[in-house]
Design a protein around this motif. Structure first.
Motif, PDB file in Angstrom:
ATOM      1  N   ASP A 336    -111.005 -79.629  63.708  1.00 19.94           N
ATOM      2  CA  ASP A 336    -109.612 -79.946  63.398  1.00 19.94           C
ATOM      3  C   ASP A 336    -108.811 -78.665  63.143  1.00 19.94           C
ATOM      4  N   ASN A 337    -109.410 -77.754  62.377  1.00 18.41           N
ATOM      5  CA  ASN A 337    -108.739 -76.475  62.121  1.00 18.41           C
ATOM      6  C   ASN A 337    -108.547 -75.688  63.409  1.00 18.41           C
ATOM      7  N   ALA A 338    -109.603 -75.671  64.226  1.00 21.57           N
ATOM      8  CA  ALA A 338    -109.508 -74.927  65.491  1.00 21.57           C
ATOM      9  C   ALA A 338    -108.357 -75.495  66.318  1.00 21.57           C
ATOM     10  N   HIS A 339    -108.298 -76.797  66.352  1.00 26.92           N
ATOM     11  CA  HIS A 339    -107.222 -77.445  67.103  1.00 26.92           C
ATOM     12  C   HIS A 339    -105.856 -77.076  66.518  1.00 26.92           C
ATOM     13  N   LYS A 340    -105.765 -77.107  65.215  1.00 27.39           N
ATOM     14  CA  LYS A 340    -104.480 -76.865  64.543  1.00 27.39           C
ATOM     15  C   LYS A 340    -104.008 -75.420  64.685  1.00 27.39           C
ATOM     16  N   TYR A 341    -104.941 -74.477  64.581  1.00 26.04           N
ATOM     17  CA  TYR A 341    -104.522 -73.080  64.441  1.00 26.04           C
ATOM     18  C   TYR A 341    -104.667 -72.255  65.711  1.00 26.04           C
ATOM     19  N   THR A 342    -105.103 -72.912  66.801  1.00 29.52           N
ATOM     20  CA  THR A 342    -105.168 -72.158  68.058  1.00 29.52           C
ATOM     21  C   THR A 342    -103.766 -72.090  68.669  1.00 29.52           C
ATOM     22  N   ARG A 364    -115.141 -70.813  67.324  1.00 32.59           N
ATOM     23  CA  ARG A 364    -114.244 -69.663  67.441  1.00 32.59           C
ATOM     24  C   ARG A 364    -112.966 -70.114  68.123  1.00 32.59           C
ATOM     25  N   ASN A 365    -111.877 -69.550  67.682  1.00 29.15           N
ATOM     26  CA  ASN A 365    -110.638 -69.870  68.382  1.00 29.15           C
ATOM     27  C   ASN A 365    -109.698 -68.674  68.351  1.00 29.15           C
ATOM     28  N   THR A 366    -108.835 -68.609  69.332  1.00 26.05           N
ATOM     29  CA  THR A 366    -107.839 -67.541  69.351  1.00 26.05           C
ATOM     30  C   THR A 366    -106.645 -68.001  68.520  1.00 26.05           C
ATOM     31  N   GLY A 369    -104.739 -65.966  63.611  1.00 25.68           N
ATOM     32  CA  GLY A 369    -105.838 -65.452  62.800  1.00 25.68           C
ATOM     33  C   GLY A 369    -105.530 -65.436  61.309  1.00 25.68           C
ATOM     34  N   ILE A 370    -106.452 -64.899  60.544  1.00 21.83           N
ATOM     35  CA  ILE A 370    -106.333 -64.868  59.078  1.00 21.83           C
ATOM     36  C   ILE A 370    -106.368 -63.410  58.623  1.00 21.83           C
ATOM     37  N   ALA A 371    -105.429 -63.034  57.806  1.00 25.49           N
ATOM     38  CA  ALA A 371    -105.373 -61.660  57.318  1.00 25.49           C
ATOM     39  C   ALA A 371    -106.597 -61.353  56.471  1.00 25.49           C
ATOM     40  N   PHE A 382    -106.583 -76.081  48.010  1.00 23.16           N
ATOM     41  CA  PHE A 382    -105.123 -76.053  48.207  1.00 23.16           C
ATOM     42  C   PHE A 382    -104.624 -74.751  48.823  1.00 23.16           C
ATOM     43  N   TYR A 383    -105.551 -73.890  49.215  1.00 22.81           N
ATOM     44  CA  TYR A 383    -105.049 -72.674  49.861  1.00 22.81           C
ATOM     45  C   TYR A 383    -104.644 -72.994  51.299  1.00 22.81           C
ATOM     46  N   ARG A 384    -103.441 -72.591  51.647  1.00 28.10           N
ATOM     47  CA  ARG A 384    -102.951 -72.761  53.021  1.00 28.10           C
ATOM     48  C   ARG A 384    -102.331 -71.469  53.476  1.00 28.10           C
ATOM     49  N   GLY A 385    -102.595 -71.134  54.715  1.00 31.22           N
ATOM     50  CA  GLY A 385    -102.052 -69.875  55.242  1.00 31.22           C
ATOM     51  C   GLY A 385    -100.537 -69.859  55.180  1.00 31.22           C
ATOM     52  N   ASP A 386     -99.969 -70.968  55.551  1.00 29.42           N
ATOM     53  CA  ASP A 386     -98.515 -71.010  55.610  1.00 29.42           C
ATOM     54  C   ASP A 386     -98.067 -72.371  55.089  1.00 29.42           C
ATOM     55  N   ASN A 394    -101.082 -83.055  58.581  1.00 24.49           N
ATOM     56  CA  ASN A 394    -101.951 -83.478  57.475  1.00 24.49           C
ATOM     57  C   ASN A 394    -102.695 -82.282  56.939  1.00 24.49           C
ATOM     58  N   SER A 395    -101.957 -81.432  56.275  1.00 26.09           N
ATOM     59  CA  SER A 395    -102.532 -80.186  55.841  1.00 26.09           C
ATOM     60  C   SER A 395    -102.340 -80.022  54.338  1.00 26.09           C
ATOM     61  N   PHE A 396    -103.458 -80.000  53.628  1.00 34.92           N
ATOM     62  CA  PHE A 396    -103.376 -79.847  52.164  1.00 34.92           C
ATOM     63  C   PHE A 396    -104.081 -78.585  51.690  1.00 34.92           C
ATOM     64  N   GLY A 397    -104.712 -77.905  52.615  1.00 34.07           N
ATOM     65  CA  GLY A 397    -105.512 -76.750  52.197  1.00 34.07           C
ATOM     66  C   GLY A 397    -106.803 -77.159  51.516  1.00 34.07           C
ATOM     67  N   LEU A 398    -107.264 -78.398  51.794  1.00 30.72           N
ATOM     68  CA  LEU A 398    -108.501 -78.866  51.158  1.00 30.72           C
ATOM     69  C   LEU A 398    -109.685 -78.869  52.126  1.00 30.72           C
ATOM     70  N   GLY A 399    -109.349 -78.810  53.423  1.00 33.43           N
ATOM     71  CA  GLY A 399    -110.398 -78.922  54.444  1.00 33.43           C
ATOM     72  C   GLY A 399    -111.553 -77.955  54.251  1.00 33.43           C
ATOM     73  N   LEU A 400    -111.240 -76.683  54.168  1.00 34.36           N
ATOM     74  CA  LEU A 400    -112.311 -75.692  54.075  1.00 34.36           C
ATOM     75  C   LEU A 400    -113.056 -75.747  52.745  1.00 34.36           C
ATOM     76  N   SER A 401    -112.356 -76.137  51.675  1.00 31.97           N
ATOM     77  CA  SER A 401    -113.085 -76.235  50.395  1.00 31.97           C
ATOM     78  C   SER A 401    -114.065 -77.405  50.445  1.00 31.97           C
TER      79      SER A 401
HETATM   80  N1  LIG Z   1    -109.612 -71.876  62.812  1.00 30.31           N
HETATM   81  C1  LIG Z   1    -108.674 -71.251  62.064  1.00 30.31           C
HETATM   82  N2  LIG Z   1    -107.909 -70.282  62.585  1.00 30.31           N
HETATM   83  C2  LIG Z   1    -106.988 -69.672  61.837  1.00 30.31           C
HETATM   84  N3  LIG Z   1    -106.743 -69.925  60.541  1.00 30.31           N
HETATM   85  C3  LIG Z   1    -107.467 -70.892  59.971  1.00 30.31           C
HETATM   86  C4  LIG Z   1    -108.475 -71.598  60.686  1.00 30.31           C
HETATM   87  N4  LIG Z   1    -109.050 -72.490  59.850  1.00 30.31           N
HETATM   88  C5  LIG Z   1    -108.395 -72.344  58.675  1.00 30.31           C
HETATM   89  N5  LIG Z   1    -107.468 -71.398  58.734  1.00 30.31           N
HETATM   90  C6  LIG Z   1    -106.605 -70.955  57.619  1.00 30.31           C
HETATM   91  O1  LIG Z   1    -107.196 -71.364  56.411  1.00 30.31           O
HETATM   92  C7  LIG Z   1    -106.327 -72.210  55.665  1.00 30.31           C
HETATM   93  C8  LIG Z   1    -107.111 -73.245  54.927  1.00 30.31           C
HETATM   94  O2  LIG Z   1    -107.704 -74.172  55.808  1.00 30.31           O
HETATM   95  P1  LIG Z   1    -108.007 -75.630  55.303  1.00 30.31           P
HETATM   96  O3  LIG Z   1    -108.723 -75.533  54.031  1.00 30.31           O
HETATM   97  O4  LIG Z   1    -108.684 -76.381  56.413  1.00 30.31           O
HETATM   98  O5  LIG Z   1    -106.581 -76.204  54.999  1.00 30.31           O
HETATM   99  P2  LIG Z   1    -105.522 -76.833  55.987  1.00 30.31           P
HETATM  100  O6  LIG Z   1    -106.148 -76.948  57.325  1.00 30.31           O
HETATM  101  O7  LIG Z   1    -105.218 -78.119  55.354  1.00 30.31           O
HETATM  102  O8  LIG Z   1    -104.364 -75.875  55.947  1.00 30.31           O
HETATM  103  C9  LIG Z   1    -105.382 -72.772  56.701  1.00 30.31           C
HETATM  104  O9  LIG Z   1    -104.157 -73.081  56.099  1.00 30.31           O
HETATM  105  C10 LIG Z   1    -105.264 -71.625  57.682  1.00 30.31           C
HETATM  106  O10 LIG Z   1    -104.281 -70.716  57.237  1.00 30.31           O
END
Ligand SMILES: Nc1ncnc2c1ncn2[C@@H]1O[C@H](COP(=O)(O)OP(=O)(O)O)[C@@H](O)[C@H]1O
Ligand SMILES: [Mg+2]
Length: 433
Positions: A336-342, A364-366, A369-371, A382-386, A394-401
């Protein structure tokens, strides 16, 4: 801060216990040494006391005992200059002095007087020194000129004086040493305890801070959909006469807001459950290769709109003893993240392989990216890049946690690496057994 108080309590408790232990230890040390020295003195005193003597001729007693004592003293052994012996009569009057110290007779008379009054074995100052004395009756076997023998026990007494100045000094310096050492120990222990109390409290304080942050973030996240519902409700109320069909737009907004809240609360419940140490996951043999493949294929359809190019290399027939629901969820979050952030027309590459001990799943996705400095934060709740960009998604910053909680629950690890405007890689490693 409330944790300072907690730390001080730790510290106080620690210090009280250690102080008590030190005091008890030192009291024991001191009393053992004191006892040893005392019995040493005792022994020496009784060594010096000659309690039985033989003299010839009872007329020796006529002269207040002086003559008898004189002949006795010939037989007495004075044990060095650190002691002296006085022989007194039953009035406590000195009749003989046996001392190697060159002192005027009055001094001995005076000390005998004092000692006679004190009777008890105790300390006495004499000639600038500390003395301990003992008074013992001298039993004298008298052999008369006519050959008759009798025993006299109540006429003469022996006063043995022992110089205890050195022993007193030893005890005193021991006491001083113990106090100084005790004090230094307490100071050292204070700092060590301080260090440990601090490091004991730190994780608690950190957990507390995290919890506070978590609640603040969660409330903040809920505020937006709630105010959307509130606003749309107000619009509906202002137009009561309109039909539902006409109001569909506002109702749609409300539905979106509730959906968002529902999703978020589900996520929070998921996290709470994963946090609970008591929940044991049900483990089963799963065919992870086909599971991942299926999910990737399903994903591919959704990728079409962004014109993303997907490649994958999935090693077939990998079996894994794990929880299939959690594995699915984990893979889903990463896809889902790969789809969202590519980026549009970007690339996604998925691999699944195994080595002896591990299963390695990599997405992996292009994209942007993440600083570097954010890499450590992305697994935080709740951390979100932007923040602003994903409000509608549907982005809460909870996925990765959640992903991190799941991997650690399954005994594995998850890592992220990223090159800005290049590839971002998420690697999950799970133990095979
Ligand atoms: N595949 C990815 N490519 C680039 N940035 C990512 C990727 N996955 C996650 N991130 C960064 O990490 C943050 C946290 O991800 P996540 O916990 O899944 O929250 P969400 O997807 O709800 O924003 C995202 O907001 C994004 O900035
Ligand atoms: Mg996500």
């Amino acid at each position: 801060m409330m944790f300072t108080e907690l730390r001080n309590k730790f510290l106080f408790l620690n210090m009280s216990i250690t102080s008590l232990v030190i005091i008890v230890a030192f009291v024991i040390i001191y009393s053992v040494i004191y006892h040893n020295i005392s019995s040493d003195i005792e022994e020496k005193l009784s060594e010096g006391a000659a309690t039985e003597m033989t003299v010839y001729g009872d007329d020796l007693f006529n002269n207040g005992g002086k003559d008898a004592a004189f002949s006795l003293s010939q037989a007495l052994s004075t044990s060095g200059f650190s002691s002296f012996v006085l022989i007194v009569n039953d009035q406590g009057e000195v009749v003989e002095i046996d001392s190697s110290m060159e002192l005027p007779e009055e001094k001995y008379i005076k000390i005998a007087e004092t000692a006679w009054k004190m009777k008890e074995k105790s300390n006495i100052t004499f000639n600038d020194k500390q003395w301990k004395f003992e008074i013992t009756p001298l039993s004298v076997n008298v052999i008369q000129d006519n050959g008759e023998k009798f025993e006299v026990t109540d006429r003469l007494y022996q006063m043995t004086f022992l110089d205890v100045t050195e022993m007193d000094q030893t005890l005193q310096s021991l006491l001083v040493t113990l106090f100084v050492v005790g004090f230094i120990l307490l100071v050292i222990i204070f700092f060590i305890s301080m260090y440990f109390a601090n490091s004991a409290v730190q994780p608690i304080a950190k957990a507390w801070e995290n919890q506070k942050q978590f609640i603040a973030d969660a409330s903040h996240e809920l505020k937006t959909p709630l105010s959307i519902i509130q606003a749309n409700y107000d619009v509906l109320m202002d137009n009561r006469d309109e039909t539902i069909n006409h109001q569909m737009k506002w109702l749609g907004y409300m539905k979106m807001a509730t959906d968002r809240m529902t999703k978020m609360i589900m996520n929070l419940l998921e996290l709470a459950q994963l946090d609970q140490p008591t929940t044991r996951l049900e483990m089963k043999e799963i065919h992870i290769s086909s599971m991942v493949e299926e999910m990737v294929l399903t994903m591919e359809a959704a990728m079409k709109e962004k014109e993303i190019h997907i490649t994958h290399s999935i090693e077939p027939e990998i079996m894994l003893n794990s929880n299939s629901d959690k594995i699915k969820q984990l893979v889903m979050i990463l896809l889902d993240n790969a789809h969202k952030y590519t980026n549009e027309k970007g690339k996604i590459d998925i691999t699944l392989e195994k080595d002896k001990k591990m299963i390695v799943f990599r997405v992996r996705n292009t994209g942007k990216g993440i600083a570097e400095e954010d890499l450590s934060k992305i697994f935080n709740r709740f951390y979100r890049g932007d923040r602003s960009r994903h409000i509608e998604q549907n982005s809460f910053g909870l996925g990765l946690s959640i992903a991190k909680s799941i991997t650690s629950e399954l005994g594995g690890e998850i890592h992220a690496s990223s090159k800005e405007n290049n590839w971002t890689t998420f690697t999950v490693m799970l133990p095979r057994v």
